[in-house]
Design a protein around this motif. Structure first.
Motif, PDB file in Angstrom:
ATOM      1  N   ASP A 127       0.744  -1.197   0.159  1.00 28.89           N
ATOM      2  CA  ASP A 127       0.074   0.042   0.079  1.00 28.89           C
ATOM      3  C   ASP A 127       0.928   1.006  -0.188  1.00 28.89           C
ATOM      4  O   ASP A 127       2.011   1.175   0.591  1.00 28.89           O
ATOM      5  CB  ASP A 127      -0.926   0.204   1.171  1.00 28.89           C
ATOM      6  CG  ASP A 127      -2.240   1.061   0.997  1.00 28.89           C
ATOM      7  OD1 ASP A 127      -2.402   1.626  -0.221  1.00 28.89           O
ATOM      8  OD2 ASP A 127      -2.555   1.727   2.053  1.00 28.89           O
ATOM      9  N   SER A 128       0.307   2.318  -0.389  1.00 28.05           N
ATOM     10  CA  SER A 128       1.190   3.506  -0.894  1.00 28.05           C
ATOM     11  C   SER A 128       0.223   4.691  -0.501  1.00 28.05           C
ATOM     12  O   SER A 128      -1.002   4.667  -1.170  1.00 28.05           O
ATOM     13  CB  SER A 128       1.845   3.262  -1.941  1.00 28.05           C
ATOM     14  OG  SER A 128       2.601   4.591  -2.030  1.00 28.05           O
ATOM     15  N   VAL A 129       0.482   5.646   0.095  1.00 28.19           N
ATOM     16  CA  VAL A 129      -0.229   6.814   0.145  1.00 28.19           C
ATOM     17  C   VAL A 129       0.607   8.168   0.062  1.00 28.19           C
ATOM     18  O   VAL A 129       1.389   8.234   0.454  1.00 28.19           O
ATOM     19  CB  VAL A 129      -0.985   7.117   1.510  1.00 28.19           C
ATOM     20  CG1 VAL A 129      -1.732   8.374   1.740  1.00 28.19           C
ATOM     21  CG2 VAL A 129      -1.952   5.662   1.896  1.00 28.19           C
ATOM     22  N   THR A 130       0.085   9.322  -0.740  1.00 28.45           N
ATOM     23  CA  THR A 130       0.727  10.396  -0.973  1.00 28.45           C
ATOM     24  C   THR A 130      -0.376  11.244  -0.144  1.00 28.45           C
ATOM     25  O   THR A 130      -1.388  11.663  -0.623  1.00 28.45           O
ATOM     26  CB  THR A 130       0.786  10.828  -2.262  1.00 28.45           C
ATOM     27  OG1 THR A 130       1.719   9.984  -2.927  1.00 28.45           O
ATOM     28  CG2 THR A 130       1.597  12.167  -2.177  1.00 28.45           C
ATOM     29  N   TYR A 131       0.065  11.826   1.144  1.00 28.85           N
ATOM     30  CA  TYR A 131      -0.692  12.570   1.715  1.00 28.85           C
ATOM     31  C   TYR A 131      -0.327  13.989   1.656  1.00 28.85           C
ATOM     32  O   TYR A 131       0.779  14.280   1.366  1.00 28.85           O
ATOM     33  CB  TYR A 131      -0.753  12.171   3.440  1.00 28.85           C
ATOM     34  CG  TYR A 131       0.518  12.317   4.256  1.00 28.85           C
ATOM     35  CD1 TYR A 131       0.830  13.495   4.622  1.00 28.85           C
ATOM     36  CD2 TYR A 131       1.552  11.325   4.089  1.00 28.85           C
ATOM     37  CE1 TYR A 131       2.008  13.904   5.136  1.00 28.85           C
ATOM     38  CE2 TYR A 131       2.825  11.524   4.853  1.00 28.85           C
ATOM     39  CZ  TYR A 131       2.996  12.885   5.373  1.00 28.85           C
ATOM     40  OH  TYR A 131       4.169  13.072   5.843  1.00 28.85           O
TER      41      TYR A 131
END
Length: 199
Positions: A127-131
């Motif tokens: 999983d990857s998130v750009t916040y």
């Protein structure tokens, strides 16, 4: 021949689908006061089977950060949550009642925007998130929490189910010099006070 090839492909790809059940579910990137050592993320196993996190990495700032189990079990049950903290000692000071699975790592989250990932033992992103700080949680005591497919800013829930709606940030502190007390108007001047003459 075609049905055999179809089943071969299906069974070869099945493990990839199983590992996709881990997601980043909460990000505490900008605490009120100093962030030093107090940042953490939470991951959630939303699948139907346990996942062993041995050899997994937290990718941040261009580095694959190792994970060291501090409390709980490195195998996350179906529906379970895990917290990865920059400094587990400081995390436990902030959250003394926490009794879930806790991993120690070493990282420093950006207070503006950053891409973070959870990688398996083969360094494949699960999983990857750009916040971004535009989502909220900017030094107001709130964390970013995944709710369905959206992210919201809410009161932190490390190691447990996230909020389903955002919360109002705590009220700002009173203005400087008031110490939270009610300010009374100044006493009237002598010109405003009428004289009372005894009769």
């Amino acid at each position: 021949m075609f049905p055999r090839l179809f089943f071969l492909i299906l069974f070869t790809l099945a493990p990839l689908g199983a590992s996709a059940q881990v997601n980043i579910s909460e990000i505490m990137y900008d605490l009120s006061g100093s962030d030093a050592g107090r940042e953490w993320i939470e991951i959630h196993n939303n699948g139907g089977s346990s996942i062993d996190l041995s050899g997994w990495k937290f990718f941040e700032g261009g580095t694959n950060h190792g994970l060291t189990i501090v409390s709980g079990d490195g195998t996350v049950p179906a529906g379970g949550y895990v917290v990865i903290a920059d400094d587990t000692g400081k995390f436990l000071l902030d959250w003394p009642g926490f009794s879930g699975t806790l991993f120690d790592s070493s990282f420093s989250l950006s207070n503006t925007t950053e891409t973070i990932s959870v990688r398996d033992a083969e360094l494949v992103d699960q999983d990857s998130v750009t916040y971004t700080s535009e989502w909220g949680g900017v030094g107001d005591g709130n964390s970013l929490q995944k709710s369905g497919s959206a992210w919201l800013s809410a009161v932190p829930t490390p190691g447990s189910a996230n909020a389903t709606s955002g919360s109002t940030p705590p009220p700002p502190p009173p203005p400087s010099g008031t110490s939270g007390t009610t300010q009374l108007p100044p006493p009237p001047s002598s010109a405003e006070v009428s004289s009372i003459t005894p009769q």
